[in-house]
Design a protein around this motif. Structure first.
Motif, PDB file in Angstrom:
ATOM      1  N   SER A 285      -0.277   3.242   4.759  1.00 22.66           N
ATOM      2  CA  SER A 285       1.122   3.526   4.430  1.00 22.66           C
ATOM      3  C   SER A 285       1.887   2.254   4.064  1.00 22.66           C
ATOM      4  CB  SER A 285       1.812   4.217   5.614  1.00 22.66           C
ATOM      5  OG  SER A 285       1.204   5.446   5.896  1.00 22.66           O
ATOM      6  N   LYS A 286       1.624   1.183   4.815  1.00 25.58           N
ATOM      7  CA  LYS A 286       2.323  -0.079   4.565  1.00 25.58           C
ATOM      8  C   LYS A 286       1.984  -0.623   3.186  1.00 25.58           C
ATOM      9  CE  LYS A 286       3.112  -4.698   6.475  1.00 25.58           C
ATOM     10  NZ  LYS A 286       2.766  -5.661   7.561  1.00 25.58           N
ATOM     11  N   LYS A 287       0.697  -0.630   2.844  1.00 26.51           N
ATOM     12  CA  LYS A 287       0.276  -1.143   1.543  1.00 26.51           C
ATOM     13  C   LYS A 287       0.754  -0.246   0.423  1.00 26.51           C
ATOM     14  CE  LYS A 287      -3.688  -3.358  -0.611  1.00 26.51           C
ATOM     15  NZ  LYS A 287      -5.123  -3.693  -0.479  1.00 26.51           N
ATOM     16  N   LYS A 288       0.782   1.054   0.671  1.00 30.36           N
ATOM     17  CA  LYS A 288       1.281   2.004  -0.326  1.00 30.36           C
ATOM     18  C   LYS A 288       2.743   1.718  -0.655  1.00 30.36           C
ATOM     19  CE  LYS A 288       0.044   6.261   0.145  1.00 30.36           C
ATOM     20  NZ  LYS A 288      -0.076   7.663   0.602  1.00 30.36           N
ATOM     21  N   LEU A 289       3.533   1.479   0.385  1.00 29.78           N
ATOM     22  CA  LEU A 289       4.954   1.191   0.195  1.00 29.78           C
ATOM     23  C   LEU A 289       5.145  -0.137  -0.530  1.00 29.78           C
ATOM     24  CD1 LEU A 289       7.873   2.016   0.723  1.00 29.78           C
ATOM     25  CD2 LEU A 289       7.730   0.843   2.949  1.00 29.78           C
ATOM     26  N   GLN A 290       4.359  -1.144  -0.174  1.00 26.55           N
ATOM     27  CA  GLN A 290       4.463  -2.455  -0.815  1.00 26.55           C
ATOM     28  C   GLN A 290       4.125  -2.361  -2.302  1.00 26.55           C
ATOM     29  OE1 GLN A 290       1.766  -4.819   1.554  1.00 26.55           O
ATOM     30  NE2 GLN A 290       3.380  -5.512   2.950  1.00 26.55           N
ATOM     31  N   ASN A 291       3.058  -1.671  -2.629  1.00 24.17           N
ATOM     32  CA  ASN A 291       2.657  -1.531  -4.033  1.00 24.17           C
ATOM     33  C   ASN A 291       3.696  -0.761  -4.833  1.00 24.17           C
ATOM     34  OD1 ASN A 291       0.338  -2.904  -3.433  1.00 24.17           O
ATOM     35  ND2 ASN A 291      -0.993  -1.108  -3.406  1.00 24.17           N
ATOM     36  N   ALA A 292       4.235   0.302  -4.238  1.00 19.94           N
ATOM     37  CA  ALA A 292       5.240   1.100  -4.926  1.00 19.94           C
ATOM     38  C   ALA A 292       6.517   0.289  -5.167  1.00 19.94           C
ATOM     39  CB  ALA A 292       5.555   2.359  -4.118  1.00 19.94           C
ATOM     40  N   ALA A 293       6.930  -0.476  -4.144  1.00 23.33           N
ATOM     41  CA  ALA A 293       8.138  -1.286  -4.278  1.00 23.33           C
ATOM     42  C   ALA A 293       7.958  -2.386  -5.321  1.00 23.33           C
ATOM     43  CB  ALA A 293       8.505  -1.901  -2.925  1.00 23.33           C
ATOM     44  N   SER A 294       6.772  -3.008  -5.330  1.00 17.23           N
ATOM     45  CA  SER A 294       6.494  -4.060  -6.311  1.00 17.23           C
ATOM     46  C   SER A 294       6.517  -3.511  -7.731  1.00 17.23           C
ATOM     47  CB  SER A 294       5.133  -4.683  -6.014  1.00 17.23           C
ATOM     48  OG  SER A 294       4.780  -5.637  -7.001  1.00 17.23           O
ATOM     49  N   ALA A 295       5.874  -2.369  -7.935  1.00 15.06           N
ATOM     50  CA  ALA A 295       5.844  -1.771  -9.268  1.00 15.06           C
ATOM     51  C   ALA A 295       7.242  -1.329  -9.706  1.00 15.06           C
ATOM     52  CB  ALA A 295       4.885  -0.582  -9.284  1.00 15.06           C
ATOM     53  N   ALA A 296       8.021  -0.781  -8.772  1.00 15.17           N
ATOM     54  CA  ALA A 296       9.376  -0.342  -9.100  1.00 15.17           C
ATOM     55  C   ALA A 296      10.250  -1.534  -9.488  1.00 15.17           C
ATOM     56  CB  ALA A 296       9.989   0.401  -7.918  1.00 15.17           C
ATOM     57  N   GLY A 297      10.110  -2.648  -8.757  1.00 23.69           N
ATOM     58  CA  GLY A 297      10.877  -3.845  -9.090  1.00 23.69           C
ATOM     59  C   GLY A 297      10.528  -4.374 -10.468  1.00 23.69           C
ATOM     60  N   LYS A 298       9.240  -4.367 -10.802  1.00 24.36           N
ATOM     61  CA  LYS A 298       8.816  -4.809 -12.130  1.00 24.36           C
ATOM     62  C   LYS A 298       9.354  -3.874 -13.207  1.00 24.36           C
ATOM     63  CE  LYS A 298       4.542  -6.956 -10.479  1.00 24.36           C
ATOM     64  NZ  LYS A 298       3.063  -6.866 -10.451  1.00 24.36           N
TER      65      LYS A 298
END
Length: 249
Positions: A79-92
């Motif tokens: 869950s933690k990595k999923k949230l990090q990846n989603a947040a990173s992609a959204a920021g980009k």
């Protein structure tokens, strides 16, 4: 393929920003930021066509990142990595979307002065409740982003974003290392200017990338520092173009 082309235009913008910064370093004028770089393209033969192409390519890359945020993150089990990846992609996606919008503004005959926009945004946020606190938090976040860029450059973790470049691996590693470090420096400068503007209650001190580079150039040995960072931005632009070819999609 259109999303890959977005990295070509991102690279072109960074190369132009670096070139404008070198002009400033030699005592010539210029606006060393995205608006200055894209505006310089508008005045060239075939400029409008190139600008609309940049709009389409960067918009496609932004949409790709939206897809990454929504769909690709689901493949993660943690869950933690999923949230990090989603947040990173959204920021980009937001960053690429803003760049796409800037291309569209200039392609349609408009103009945008980033340094003034940064000052105006700072003034509006400063006038809001707890605005100073928000500005300081924003400045610290941008500085943190700069530190992260420099870290990725020094450790060469950016190579994880690429397929095996083959014979070009050494060159890509070097331009990526230098480019990420330079990008980290300029982001940190932008964040510092935001904090200074908040601390002094003077929005005019928040002048974005252009102001950050000019502030660097005005320091002791600033001529050499600005030249080094400008060269680093050019290196980051070349790395972005290499990412268009070797990036993982």
């Amino acid at each position: 393929m259109l999303a890959r082309a977005g990295y070509v235009f991102i690279g072109l913008v960074h190369i132009l920003v670096g070139a404008i910064a070198l002009q400033i370093d030699r005592g010539q004028g210029g606006q060393a930021d995205q608006s200055g770089a894209i505006g310089s393209l508008a005045s060239k033969p075939g400029g409008p066509v190139l600008l609309w192409a940049g709009f389409a390519a960067c918009a496609a890359l932004a949409l790709w990142m939206v897809g990454e945020a929504v769909f690709a993150a689901r493949s993660e089990t943690e869950s933690k990595k999923k949230l990090q990846n989603a947040a990173s992609a959204a920021g980009k996606a937001v960053v690429f979307g803003v760049l796409s919008f800037t291309f569209a503004v200039f392609a349609s005959g408009g103009s945008k002065i980033s340094s003034q926009s940064a000052s105006d945004f700072t003034a509006k946020l400063m006038a809001a409740p707890a605005g100073v606190v928000l500005l300081i938090a924003l400045g610290l976040a941008i500085i943190g982003g700069g530190v992260y860029y420099a870290y990725r450059g020094v450790t060469r973790k950016f190579m994880k974003d690429l397929q095996d470049p083959g014979n070009a691996r050494t060159a890509v590693e070097w331009i990526g290392t230098v480019g990420y470090a330079a990008k980290g420096v300029v982001l940190a400068l932008v964040g510092i200017l935001i904090i200074v503007a908040a601390a002094t209650a003077d929005p005019s001190k928040s002048t974005g990338l252009d102001g950050g580079l000019k502030t660097l150039g005005s320091q002791p040995y600033g001529v050499f520092l600005l030249a080094a960072v400008a060269a680093g931005l050019v290196a980051y632009g070349l790395y972005s173009m290499a990412r268009a070819r070797y990036g993982k999609f």
